[in-house]
Design a protein around this motif. Sequence first.
Motif, PDB file in Angstrom:
ATOM      1  N   PRO A   1      -5.530   9.253  -9.165  1.00 43.83           N
ATOM      2  CA  PRO A   1      -6.030   8.288 -10.148  1.00 43.83           C
ATOM      3  C   PRO A   1      -5.048   7.134 -10.411  1.00 43.83           C
ATOM      4  O   PRO A   1      -5.233   6.385 -11.368  1.00 43.83           O
ATOM      5  CB  PRO A   1      -6.201   9.152 -11.401  1.00 43.83           C
ATOM      6  N   VAL A   2      -4.034   6.962  -9.603  1.00 46.77           N
ATOM      7  CA  VAL A   2      -3.064   5.883  -9.807  1.00 46.77           C
ATOM      8  C   VAL A   2      -3.253   4.804  -8.734  1.00 46.77           C
ATOM      9  O   VAL A   2      -3.839   5.056  -7.690  1.00 46.77           O
ATOM     10  CB  VAL A   2      -1.605   6.397  -9.769  1.00 46.77           C
ATOM     11  N   ASP A   3      -2.731   3.631  -9.034  1.00 47.67           N
ATOM     12  CA  ASP A   3      -2.871   2.503  -8.120  1.00 47.67           C
ATOM     13  C   ASP A   3      -2.172   2.783  -6.805  1.00 47.67           C
ATOM     14  O   ASP A   3      -1.029   3.196  -6.758  1.00 47.67           O
ATOM     15  CB  ASP A   3      -2.290   1.245  -8.755  1.00 47.67           C
TER      16      ASP A   3
ATOM     17  N   ARG B   1      13.419  -8.515  -9.553  1.00 43.83           N
ATOM     18  CA  ARG B   1      13.618  -7.344 -10.412  1.00 43.83           C
ATOM     19  C   ARG B   1      12.391  -6.900 -11.177  1.00 43.83           C
ATOM     20  O   ARG B   1      12.246  -5.740 -11.514  1.00 43.83           O
ATOM     21  CB  ARG B   1      14.741  -7.620 -11.410  1.00 43.83           C
ATOM     22  N   SER B   2      11.501  -7.853 -11.493  1.00 42.03           N
ATOM     23  CA  SER B   2      10.405  -7.542 -12.421  1.00 42.03           C
ATOM     24  C   SER B   2       9.053  -7.982 -11.871  1.00 42.03           C
ATOM     25  O   SER B   2       8.957  -9.019 -11.221  1.00 42.03           O
ATOM     26  CB  SER B   2      10.632  -8.258 -13.748  1.00 42.03           C
ATOM     27  N   GLN B   3       8.043  -7.191 -12.189  1.00 40.45           N
ATOM     28  CA  GLN B   3       6.657  -7.536 -11.876  1.00 40.45           C
ATOM     29  C   GLN B   3       5.857  -7.356 -13.146  1.00 40.45           C
ATOM     30  O   GLN B   3       6.117  -6.451 -13.944  1.00 40.45           O
ATOM     31  CB  GLN B   3       6.091  -6.603 -10.808  1.00 40.45           C
ATOM     32  N   PHE B   4       4.860  -8.217 -13.327  1.00 39.03           N
ATOM     33  CA  PHE B   4       4.008  -8.155 -14.500  1.00 39.03           C
ATOM     34  C   PHE B   4       2.577  -7.988 -14.031  1.00 39.03           C
ATOM     35  O   PHE B   4       2.083  -8.793 -13.237  1.00 39.03           O
ATOM     36  CB  PHE B   4       4.167  -9.436 -15.325  1.00 39.03           C
ATOM     37  N   ASP B   5       1.905  -6.955 -14.513  1.00 43.91           N
ATOM     38  CA  ASP B   5       0.542  -6.657 -14.072  1.00 43.91           C
ATOM     39  C   ASP B   5      -0.458  -7.617 -14.703  1.00 43.91           C
ATOM     40  O   ASP B   5      -0.422  -7.847 -15.910  1.00 43.91           O
ATOM     41  CB  ASP B   5       0.161  -5.225 -14.439  1.00 43.91           C
ATOM     42  N   CYS B   6      -1.352  -8.137 -13.865  1.00 48.11           N
ATOM     43  CA  CYS B   6      -2.440  -8.988 -14.344  1.00 48.11           C
ATOM     44  C   CYS B   6      -3.703  -8.178 -14.530  1.00 48.11           C
ATOM     45  O   CYS B   6      -4.446  -8.362 -15.468  1.00 48.11           O
ATOM     46  CB  CYS B   6      -2.724 -10.110 -13.357  1.00 48.11           C
ATOM     47  N   MET B   7      -3.973  -7.313 -13.567  1.00 50.29           N
ATOM     48  CA  MET B   7      -5.188  -6.490 -13.619  1.00 50.29           C
ATOM     49  C   MET B   7      -5.000  -5.238 -12.834  1.00 50.29           C
ATOM     50  O   MET B   7      -4.149  -5.100 -12.031  1.00 50.29           O
ATOM     51  CB  MET B   7      -6.395  -7.237 -13.079  1.00 50.29           C
TER      52      MET B   7
ATOM     53  N   GLU C   1       0.854  -1.187   0.000  1.00 49.22           N
ATOM     54  CA  GLU C   1       0.000   0.000   0.000  1.00 49.22           C
ATOM     55  C   GLU C   1       0.886   1.231   0.000  1.00 49.22           C
ATOM     56  O   GLU C   1       1.673   1.439   0.919  1.00 49.22           O
ATOM     57  CB  GLU C   1      -0.936   0.029   1.199  1.00 49.22           C
ATOM     58  N   ARG C   2       0.777   2.010  -1.045  1.00 49.32           N
ATOM     59  CA  ARG C   2       1.574   3.219  -1.202  1.00 49.32           C
ATOM     60  C   ARG C   2       0.899   4.360  -0.466  1.00 49.32           C
ATOM     61  O   ARG C   2       0.006   5.010  -0.982  1.00 49.32           O
ATOM     62  CB  ARG C   2       1.715   3.559  -2.692  1.00 49.32           C
TER      63      ARG C   2
ATOM     64  N   MET D   1      -4.747  -3.409  -8.094  1.00 53.93           N
ATOM     65  CA  MET D   1      -3.951  -4.116  -9.084  1.00 53.93           C
ATOM     66  C   MET D   1      -3.416  -5.412  -8.474  1.00 53.93           C
ATOM     67  O   MET D   1      -3.185  -5.501  -7.275  1.00 53.93           O
ATOM     68  CB  MET D   1      -2.777  -3.222  -9.514  1.00 53.93           C
ATOM     69  N   VAL D   2      -3.209  -6.405  -9.340  1.00 48.75           N
ATOM     70  CA  VAL D   2      -2.529  -7.645  -8.968  1.00 48.75           C
ATOM     71  C   VAL D   2      -1.402  -7.847  -9.955  1.00 48.75           C
ATOM     72  O   VAL D   2      -1.597  -7.740 -11.166  1.00 48.75           O
ATOM     73  CB  VAL D   2      -3.479  -8.863  -8.989  1.00 48.75           C
TER      74      VAL D   2
END
Length: 92
Positions: free
Chosen positions: A28-30, A86-92, A19-20, A78-79
Amino acid sequence: MSNVFNNGQPTYIGYESVEREDIPVSAPVDRKYLIVDFRFPSSPADDEQLQASVHKVCMALLKNRDLIRTLSDSGYDMVSVAFDRRSQFDCM
């Protein structure tokens, strides 16, 4: 999530809720998202194998309507799926 892949393929490690708090709730950002973490037993052979693995995890998540509803009701925007640090890939 531990049954998404067979032996010799990526292993489910766990998840982390992020949680940022530096982002205003009205932005309007995640702000709140979930990272689902896997690890390959060795580096993926190529980008296609990585892409197929991302797709497989994301589809398993998205097909679980109860999970998506619960995450949404809990405020997740988002998930993402990760196979390394190093990397994350957005699912939704």
